[in-house]
Structures are given as C-alpha cells and as structure tokens.
Design a protein around this motif. Sequence first.
Motif, PDB file in Angstrom:
ATOM      1  N   ILE A 192      -2.479  -2.065   4.617  1.00 29.67           N
ATOM      2  CA  ILE A 192      -1.319  -2.952   4.677  1.00 29.67           C
ATOM      3  C   ILE A 192      -1.768  -4.391   4.455  1.00 29.67           C
ATOM      4  O   ILE A 192      -1.112  -5.165   3.753  1.00 29.67           O
ATOM      5  CB  ILE A 192      -0.600  -2.827   6.037  1.00 29.67           C
ATOM      6  CG1 ILE A 192      -0.006  -1.423   6.190  1.00 29.67           C
ATOM      7  CG2 ILE A 192       0.496  -3.879   6.171  1.00 29.67           C
ATOM      8  CD1 ILE A 192       0.633  -1.166   7.540  1.00 29.67           C
TER       9      ILE A 192
ATOM     10  N   ASN B   2       0.535  -4.565   1.081  1.00 31.72           N
ATOM     11  CA  ASN B   2       1.729  -3.725   1.000  1.00 31.72           C
ATOM     12  C   ASN B   2       2.835  -4.397   1.818  1.00 31.72           C
ATOM     13  O   ASN B   2       2.989  -4.143   3.010  1.00 31.72           O
ATOM     14  CB  ASN B   2       1.430  -2.317   1.532  1.00 31.72           C
ATOM     15  CG  ASN B   2       2.560  -1.338   1.253  1.00 31.72           C
ATOM     16  OD1 ASN B   2       3.716  -1.739   1.153  1.00 31.72           O
ATOM     17  ND2 ASN B   2       2.225  -0.054   1.141  1.00 31.72           N
TER      18      ASN B   2
ATOM     19  N   ALA C 139       5.432  -2.017   3.521  1.00 29.65           N
ATOM     20  CA  ALA C 139       4.923  -1.365   4.723  1.00 29.65           C
ATOM     21  C   ALA C 139       4.872  -2.336   5.883  1.00 29.65           C
ATOM     22  O   ALA C 139       5.183  -1.979   7.027  1.00 29.65           O
ATOM     23  CB  ALA C 139       3.557  -0.767   4.450  1.00 29.65           C
TER      24      ALA C 139
ATOM     25  N   ARG D 124       8.424  -2.816   7.143  1.00 30.19           N
ATOM     26  CA  ARG D 124       8.880  -1.640   7.910  1.00 30.19           C
ATOM     27  C   ARG D 124       8.278  -1.637   9.312  1.00 30.19           C
ATOM     28  O   ARG D 124       8.964  -1.353  10.295  1.00 30.19           O
ATOM     29  CB  ARG D 124       8.514  -0.348   7.168  1.00 30.19           C
ATOM     30  CG  ARG D 124       9.382  -0.053   5.951  1.00 30.19           C
ATOM     31  CD  ARG D 124       9.202   1.390   5.497  1.00 30.19           C
ATOM     32  NE  ARG D 124       7.824   1.676   5.124  1.00 30.19           N
ATOM     33  CZ  ARG D 124       7.337   1.506   3.886  1.00 30.19           C
ATOM     34  NH1 ARG D 124       8.120   1.020   2.931  1.00 30.19           N
ATOM     35  NH2 ARG D 124       6.091   1.808   3.612  1.00 30.19           N
TER      36      ARG D 124
END
Length: 251
Positions: A227, A239, A242, A245
């Motif tokens: 990440i 990321n 990600a 989230r």
Amino acid sequence: MSCVIIKVDYFTMQDIYKPLRSKSYSVPCELCSIGSMCIPMLLNNTLHTVLNRKHEFTKDQVVIHEGTPFQKLFIIHSGALKTYVTVNGVEQINGFYLPGDIVGLDSISNNKYNNSIKALTNTLTCELEYDEVKKLISQNAQVRDMILDLMSKDILNYQKLVLSYSQKNAEEKLASFIYSLYSRYAQRGHTSLNIKLSMSRSDIANYLGITIETVSRILTRMQETEILSVKGKYISIKNISALARLAAENI
C-alpha cells in the motif's frame, strides 16, 4: 501566504528520498485557504506591506504559548505548524497545519490562544492582526463568508477526528491520517503520491492516541501489503485505492 506566486517543486518516484527544502511545500495565493482574497492586500493594497507581515520560524520554535492573549492569525505559506495543549506536563497534540492553512481561529471566542503553536519545520507565515480582520469582516461580505467557512471546516475536521478516535482501530486511524495528508496537499496543487512528513512518528502517535511502536508496526504492514513505501519521513503511496478503503474514505 504572500502575493507572489512561488514555483512549486514537484518530485518524482526516483528522487523521493532526496532531501527536500521546507519551501517545496509552499502554496501560491490562489490555493491558500483564503482563496484568491489576500487579506493583507485588501487592508492596504501594497505588496511591500504584505511582505513585511511575513515571519520565519525555525524548526521546533514555539510561535505562541497556550494562554497568551489572542492578537493575530497565522497563515502558513511554507513549512508546517502543530498545535498542542500541556496537561500535567504532558503534551497532547490536537492539530497539524500545512501550507495554506490559517491558525488561531479557535482563539477568537475567549480572546486567548487555547493551544501552544510550534513549528514542525522551518516555516514561513503571513500574520494578520485580528482587529484588522474584524474591520474587513464588517466592510466586506466576502471576507465575512470566508472566515465563517473556515470556522465551519475547523469544526467539521474536529468532528471527524472525534469519530476517528471512537470508531476506528489503530490501522484505520493511521491510514486515514496519511490519506488526509495526501488530500490536503492535493487541494493545494501538490498532487504527487509522494509525501514528506513534516511531523515525527512520535507526534503522529500522540495525535492519533496510539503508541509509536504501533505506528511503526502498521507502516511495516502497509509496506508488506504494497500500500505504501516508507523510508524515514518519506512516504510513497503505491495503492491509493487500498489506502482509501483502509481509511474508510470515498474516492
């Protein structure tokens, strides 16, 4: 916040770990929190006086001590500030402020600074006397609306912080913190996924209410899951979806 446009120094993935000057995160007037309205210019319409309002603080220099009579607001042009209170000799951080942010609005109600303010890096601010701002508020509806909007955003950010403390676990808190830094820099024109942290891991842990060991452990886990990439104060978001989230943010 000066009324001179400062060239933004972007950096790429390959030079993420090179040293950056604090002014790499400077903000031009149109991306400042007060938008294209330069209050010093509205006050006297002279660039010379605006530049005289600028004040430099070195890393770890205390800008204002908690309890000092409230006189002025600070708008960050480059660098970063933190606000904190001291309880039984222990520092509790309650805010980090980046280029374009205005510091001191919470002190208006009781006419004294509720927090101590300290420079996280070498920092350049534009200082506005509150008496001058009050005159503008009474004369200029745009300034009045802008100040109300900034106060509303401060309240909203505080509510989000309280919600984060009450409902998120340590990993979600840290993910949300990193994502919020990315979002705040992006709003000011720094859209790179590479971030240089102005604050220490100890400061981050203090602010989020977790231990520094937990911060380090979570950062390591985020690296292992690709990440983030982390080296010292440098973070590269690998990321962003990600990370959002994990932070429970919508992108």
